[in-house]
Design an enzyme around this catalytic site. Structure first.
Site, short mmCIF file in Angstrom:
data_model
loop_
_atom_site.label_atom_id
_atom_site.label_comp_id
_atom_site.label_asym_id
_atom_site.label_seq_id
_atom_site.Cartn_x
_atom_site.Cartn_y
_atom_site.Cartn_z
N CYS A 112 1.27 -2.32 0.43
CA CYS A 112 2.56 -2.56 1.46
C CYS A 112 2.59 -4.22 1.66
CB CYS A 112 2.72 -1.83 2.52
SG CYS A 112 3.07 0.28 2.49
N LEU A 142 3.89 1.04 -0.56
CA LEU A 142 2.94 1.77 -1.40
C LEU A 142 2.49 3.03 -0.57
CD1 LEU A 142 1.07 1.86 -3.84
CD2 LEU A 142 -0.74 0.64 -2.54
N ASN A 148 2.07 -2.84 7.38
CA ASN A 148 1.29 -2.60 6.28
C ASN A 148 -0.16 -2.33 6.84
OD1 ASN A 148 -0.23 -3.39 3.88
ND2 ASN A 148 -0.51 -5.30 4.60
#
Length: 265
Positions: free
Chosen positions: A2, A54, A79
């Site tokens: 991410c 992600l 993240n």
């Protein structure tokens, strides 16, 4: 992995955050998040977040970011991965105070944990994380980095605004960001193959040290606090035998490996 990015324009500035401004920075980090993208601006265009996703935990679109609480007074981009998110969620669910829109998103757990416990929620987290939270009631931006700095947060304060991102090259998309070499940073890199926080190789661009958070206010003031230090979390093993130490080490390694195996992909 991410990628997160965002900007807060201080009250003293007439600079307005736009989608194109955020997207240009965000999309330098497509490799960090090939599974999705998101952008959010508040109605005043003084604060904005971007995210490249992600998908690891909760693959549904309900877990996309930026994410908001029910009245949209708190916004988050994140993240990393919170390994004990299910335990924290169970504690929050027992309070019977919150409606949940995801099945098992660790991002939503962070969001609601902040609502419940404020910034002290980070003491509960086990994981690796770079977190940005905008609290519209406090008019404050929180940037939080995990204990040992696995996940990066770079930031720059210039032209009466704070801009942050997971990578420096995103910050360099800001047309007002100066591109100047930090000679001290180059010295450290050539000496140690790294540049110790808060320095970077660029003048005016810094990184938040591991185990620290920063709080930025709309008047331009800010503060930084170290919330965790390894030297404050040591255990005296002098009374234990080598066999006991070996067993404890293996038990801890098995536990942390098991935690890191939790994934939807």
């Amino acid at each position: 992995m991410c990628g997160i990015v965002g900007a807060l324009s201080f009250n003293s500035s007439d600079f307005l955050i736009t989608e194109s401004y955020i997207n240009k920075m965000r999309d330098t980090m497509t490799h960090r998040g090939p599974d999705g993208e998101g952008v959010w601006l508040d109605s005043s265009c003084k604060i904005g977040f971007g995210h490249r996703r992600l998908s690891i935990i909760d693959l549904s679109s309900n877990a996309n970011q930026p994410m908001f609480n029910e009245d949209e007074s708190v916004s988050i981009v994140f993240n990393g991965e919170i390994y004990n998110h299910s335990t924290i969620r169970s504690e929050l669910e027992s309070l019977n105070k919150y409606n949940w829109k995801t099945d098992h998103s660790d991002t939503e757990v962070i969001l609601k944990a902040y609502q419940e416990w404020g910034i002290s929620f980070i003491d509960k987290l086990r994981g690796m994380f770079a977190i940005a939270i905008w609290d519209s009631k406090e008019e404050s931006l929180w940037l939080i980095r995990d204990r040992v700095g696995i996940k990066p947060i770079y930031y720059s304060i210039h032209n009466e605004r704070i801009v942050f991102a997971s990578e420096i090259k995103a910050l360099l998309q800001d047309p007002d960001q100066k591109r100047e070499i930090n000679e001290e940073g180059v010295f450290h890199y050539l000496s140690y193959l790294t540049v110790p926080a808060p320095n970077t190789l660029f003048n005016g661009i810094k990184k938040i040290p591991g185990g620290c958070w920063m709080k930025f206010n709309v008047d331009g003031s800010y503060e930084q606090k170290k919330y965790w230090d390894v030297l404050d979390n040591t255990v005296d093993l002098s009374c234990q035998s080598e066999e006991e130490i070996s067993k404890n080490l293996l038990d801890n390694l098995r536990e942390v490996v098991e935690l890191r195996k939790v994934s939807d992909v």
